[in-house]
Design a protein around this motif. Sequence first.
Motif, PDB file in Angstrom:
ATOM      1  N   ILE A 157      -4.374  23.399  -9.133  1.00 59.70           N
ATOM      2  CA  ILE A 157      -3.367  23.378  -8.068  1.00 59.70           C
ATOM      3  C   ILE A 157      -2.939  21.930  -7.867  1.00 59.70           C
ATOM      4  CG2 ILE A 157      -2.836  23.972  -5.684  1.00 59.70           C
ATOM      5  CD1 ILE A 157      -3.661  26.408  -7.222  1.00 59.70           C
ATOM      6  N   ALA A 158      -1.638  21.671  -7.873  1.00 60.30           N
ATOM      7  CA  ALA A 158      -1.127  20.310  -7.696  1.00 60.30           C
ATOM      8  C   ALA A 158       0.019  20.301  -6.694  1.00 60.30           C
ATOM      9  CB  ALA A 158      -0.658  19.733  -9.033  1.00 60.30           C
ATOM     10  N   PHE A 159       0.104  19.219  -5.921  1.00 65.00           N
ATOM     11  CA  PHE A 159       1.137  19.055  -4.897  1.00 65.00           C
ATOM     12  C   PHE A 159       1.823  17.703  -5.083  1.00 65.00           C
ATOM     13  CE2 PHE A 159      -2.478  21.347  -3.255  1.00 65.00           C
ATOM     14  CZ  PHE A 159      -1.945  22.443  -2.594  1.00 65.00           C
ATOM     15  N   ARG A 160       3.124  17.692  -4.889  1.00 68.83           N
ATOM     16  CA  ARG A 160       3.876  16.431  -4.896  1.00 68.83           C
ATOM     17  C   ARG A 160       4.659  16.302  -3.599  1.00 68.83           C
ATOM     18  NH1 ARG A 160       9.220  14.927  -5.978  1.00 68.83           N
ATOM     19  NH2 ARG A 160       9.735  17.084  -6.559  1.00 68.83           N
ATOM     20  N   VAL A 161       4.604  15.118  -3.004  1.00 67.34           N
ATOM     21  CA  VAL A 161       5.435  14.794  -1.842  1.00 67.34           C
ATOM     22  C   VAL A 161       6.211  13.524  -2.140  1.00 67.34           C
ATOM     23  CG1 VAL A 161       5.366  13.855   0.505  1.00 67.34           C
ATOM     24  CG2 VAL A 161       4.132  15.947  -0.023  1.00 67.34           C
ATOM     25  N   LYS A 162       7.507  13.571  -1.891  1.00 70.10           N
ATOM     26  CA  LYS A 162       8.353  12.384  -1.920  1.00 70.10           C
ATOM     27  C   LYS A 162       8.885  12.184  -0.510  1.00 70.10           C
ATOM     28  CE  LYS A 162      12.382  10.259  -4.134  1.00 70.10           C
ATOM     29  NZ  LYS A 162      13.477  10.447  -5.130  1.00 70.10           N
ATOM     30  N   LEU A 163       8.503  11.082   0.115  1.00 67.78           N
ATOM     31  CA  LEU A 163       8.915  10.822   1.490  1.00 67.78           C
ATOM     32  C   LEU A 163      10.425  10.633   1.585  1.00 67.78           C
ATOM     33  CD1 LEU A 163       6.161   8.279   2.609  1.00 67.78           C
ATOM     34  CD2 LEU A 163       6.280  10.722   3.166  1.00 67.78           C
ATOM     35  N   ASN A 164      10.971  11.036   2.712  1.00 68.04           N
ATOM     36  CA  ASN A 164      12.392  10.811   2.965  1.00 68.04           C
ATOM     37  C   ASN A 164      12.649   9.366   3.350  1.00 68.04           C
ATOM     38  OD1 ASN A 164      10.933  11.827   5.494  1.00 68.04           O
ATOM     39  ND2 ASN A 164      12.792  10.907   6.395  1.00 68.04           N
ATOM     40  N   ASN A 165      13.854   8.897   3.072  1.00 64.24           N
ATOM     41  CA  ASN A 165      14.306   7.634   3.635  1.00 64.24           C
ATOM     42  C   ASN A 165      14.545   7.840   5.126  1.00 64.24           C
ATOM     43  OD1 ASN A 165      14.540   5.843   1.254  1.00 64.24           O
ATOM     44  ND2 ASN A 165      16.024   7.377   0.573  1.00 64.24           N
ATOM     45  N   LEU A 166      14.346   6.806   5.909  1.00 65.58           N
ATOM     46  CA  LEU A 166      14.505   6.940   7.354  1.00 65.58           C
ATOM     47  C   LEU A 166      15.918   7.382   7.705  1.00 65.58           C
ATOM     48  CD1 LEU A 166      12.501   3.858   8.675  1.00 65.58           C
ATOM     49  CD2 LEU A 166      11.735   6.215   8.350  1.00 65.58           C
ATOM     50  N   ASP A 167      16.004   8.290   8.670  1.00 69.20           N
ATOM     51  CA  ASP A 167      17.276   8.848   9.142  1.00 69.20           C
ATOM     52  C   ASP A 167      17.996   9.662   8.075  1.00 69.20           C
ATOM     53  OD1 ASP A 167      16.972   7.613  11.684  1.00 69.20           O
ATOM     54  OD2 ASP A 167      17.742   5.736  10.860  1.00 69.20           O
ATOM     55  N   CYS A 168      17.247  10.109   7.058  1.00 69.22           N
ATOM     56  CA  CYS A 168      17.826  10.947   6.005  1.00 69.22           C
ATOM     57  C   CYS A 168      16.942  12.169   5.772  1.00 69.22           C
ATOM     58  CB  CYS A 168      17.954  10.175   4.695  1.00 69.22           C
ATOM     59  SG  CYS A 168      19.079   8.774   4.749  1.00 69.22           S
ATOM     60  N   ASN A 169      17.560  13.269   5.396  1.00 69.66           N
ATOM     61  CA  ASN A 169      16.815  14.467   5.012  1.00 69.66           C
ATOM     62  C   ASN A 169      16.820  14.561   3.489  1.00 69.66           C
ATOM     63  OD1 ASN A 169      16.333  15.403   7.709  1.00 69.66           O
ATOM     64  ND2 ASN A 169      18.463  16.073   7.793  1.00 69.66           N
TER      65      ASN A 169
ATOM     66  N   GLU B 109      11.130  15.483  -0.537  1.00 61.70           N
ATOM     67  CA  GLU B 109      10.902  16.588  -1.473  1.00 61.70           C
ATOM     68  C   GLU B 109       9.437  16.999  -1.472  1.00 61.70           C
ATOM     69  OE1 GLU B 109      12.089  15.326  -5.352  1.00 61.70           O
ATOM     70  OE2 GLU B 109      14.105  14.711  -4.724  1.00 61.70           O
ATOM     71  N   LEU B 110       9.205  18.281  -1.726  1.00 60.78           N
ATOM     72  CA  LEU B 110       7.855  18.763  -1.985  1.00 60.78           C
ATOM     73  C   LEU B 110       7.898  19.686  -3.192  1.00 60.78           C
ATOM     74  CD1 LEU B 110       7.391  22.003  -1.126  1.00 60.78           C
ATOM     75  CD2 LEU B 110       7.454  21.040   1.165  1.00 60.78           C
ATOM     76  N   GLU B 111       6.774  19.741  -3.897  1.00 61.68           N
ATOM     77  CA  GLU B 111       6.667  20.616  -5.056  1.00 61.68           C
ATOM     78  C   GLU B 111       5.209  21.014  -5.232  1.00 61.68           C
ATOM     79  OE1 GLU B 111       8.398  20.904  -9.644  1.00 61.68           O
ATOM     80  OE2 GLU B 111       8.489  19.009  -8.540  1.00 61.68           O
ATOM     81  N   MET B 112       5.005  22.215  -5.736  1.00 64.24           N
ATOM     82  CA  MET B 112       3.661  22.720  -5.986  1.00 64.24           C
ATOM     83  C   MET B 112       3.615  23.348  -7.367  1.00 64.24           C
ATOM     84  SD  MET B 112       1.530  25.495  -3.716  1.00 64.24           S
ATOM     85  CE  MET B 112      -0.091  26.069  -4.229  1.00 64.24           C
ATOM     86  N   TRP B 113       2.536  23.053  -8.090  1.00 63.96           N
ATOM     87  CA  TRP B 113       2.329  23.605  -9.422  1.00 63.96           C
ATOM     88  C   TRP B 113       1.024  24.400  -9.472  1.00 63.96           C
ATOM     89  CZ3 TRP B 113       3.943  18.631  -8.536  1.00 63.96           C
ATOM     90  CH2 TRP B 113       5.097  18.162  -9.192  1.00 63.96           C
ATOM     91  N   VAL B 114       0.990  25.424 -10.296  1.00 63.36           N
ATOM     92  CA  VAL B 114      -0.234  26.148 -10.612  1.00 63.36           C
ATOM     93  C   VAL B 114      -0.372  26.152 -12.127  1.00 63.36           C
ATOM     94  CG1 VAL B 114      -1.462  28.345 -10.501  1.00 63.36           C
ATOM     95  CG2 VAL B 114      -0.095  27.577  -8.542  1.00 63.36           C
ATOM     96  N   ASP B 115      -1.449  25.561 -12.615  1.00 58.14           N
ATOM     97  CA  ASP B 115      -1.677  25.425 -14.059  1.00 58.14           C
ATOM     98  C   ASP B 115      -0.477  24.819 -14.774  1.00 58.14           C
ATOM     99  OD1 ASP B 115      -4.281  26.242 -14.057  1.00 58.14           O
ATOM    100  OD2 ASP B 115      -3.867  28.307 -14.650  1.00 58.14           O
ATOM    101  N   GLY B 116       0.086  23.781 -14.171  1.00 55.69           N
ATOM    102  CA  GLY B 116       1.172  23.049 -14.800  1.00 55.69           C
ATOM    103  C   GLY B 116       2.543  23.676 -14.662  1.00 55.69           C
ATOM    104  N   GLU B 117       2.631  24.839 -14.035  1.00 54.87           N
ATOM    105  CA  GLU B 117       3.921  25.507 -13.839  1.00 54.87           C
ATOM    106  C   GLU B 117       4.409  25.276 -12.415  1.00 54.87           C
ATOM    107  OE1 GLU B 117       5.915  30.000 -13.702  1.00 54.87           O
ATOM    108  OE2 GLU B 117       3.809  29.737 -14.280  1.00 54.87           O
TER     109      GLU B 117
END
Length: 298
Positions: free
Chosen positions: A222-234, A237-245
């Motif tokens: 199980i893997a998780f990715r978070v990319k923080l937002n720039n301030l005052d911007c939406n 990003e988030l992403e989740m993988w299971v066995d590389g997918e």
Amino acid sequence: MEVEQELDLLSHLIPADHFVTAFSTSTHLVHAKVVHVDLDDKKLGAHKVSSRTKHERVRPPASSHNRSRAPDKAWEAVYPKGSLNPSGDIPGGFGLYLNGPPAFAKQLETAKEAIFSYRMMLQDDWEWVKGGKLPGIFGGVGDLAYACTGGRQEKRCQCFDLRAMWRAKAEGELYAYLPLTEENKDRLTSVPPKSVSNNDYGISVGRGAFDLKKALGNWVTIAFRVKLNNLDCNDGELEMWVDGESVIKCDGLSFRSEKDGKIKGMHFQTFFGGNGPEWASPKEQKAWFSDITGAILC
């Protein structure tokens, strides 16, 4: 064949084209930018460890699928019969936070994008009941980053917490606590195949996007990715993988509203629940967690 297996494990634990630095407790993950760390609380920067449960380091049972590169050390989670969430009468699973070894944790303080991952295995005759939580990634402003879950409403703009969750019949989802904005709610509830906003709690994101039956007697990543937002911007990003997918992905998000909002590390917590006895484990059950990994992308 040996090289192909190494590359496969790397793509499962760190599913990214590039990264700046990383750590892993996996003895099979060999890469110039990956520092090996022992599966040890102190070396992994574990803190705020639940005093009601244990996470003993054990030699896990053999995988029923006999796959190579299985971990030889793991944290064992025990869920006694009748156990529920951390505030329940019968504690089960375990809970802690970790931010990685010191050098990695220092670099994480200025990171904008990171991946955290682990491998897990459930006992062969696991019973799902209504659902339960699995480890994930968290962040926020200072100590306000902690305890973002459990229905917290105050200062939710200063924390985020993303954990995997199993539901009845092994349906998987991402259980998300993000700042309470309409933009976040709209983006998260639009994730297929099904997403639900739970009043006073988190958002069930992508329910049914993956199936955890494969974890019965078998190691799953199980893997998780978070990319923080720039301030005052939406633009987070988030992403989740299971066995590389890649199974869940969402952009247009806000994780922070001030520069002190940071990616903190892993909320390494697991338990049955939900609330109420209908969520409780019907018998003593066990799960194993290993190959804990973190990578800074930028």
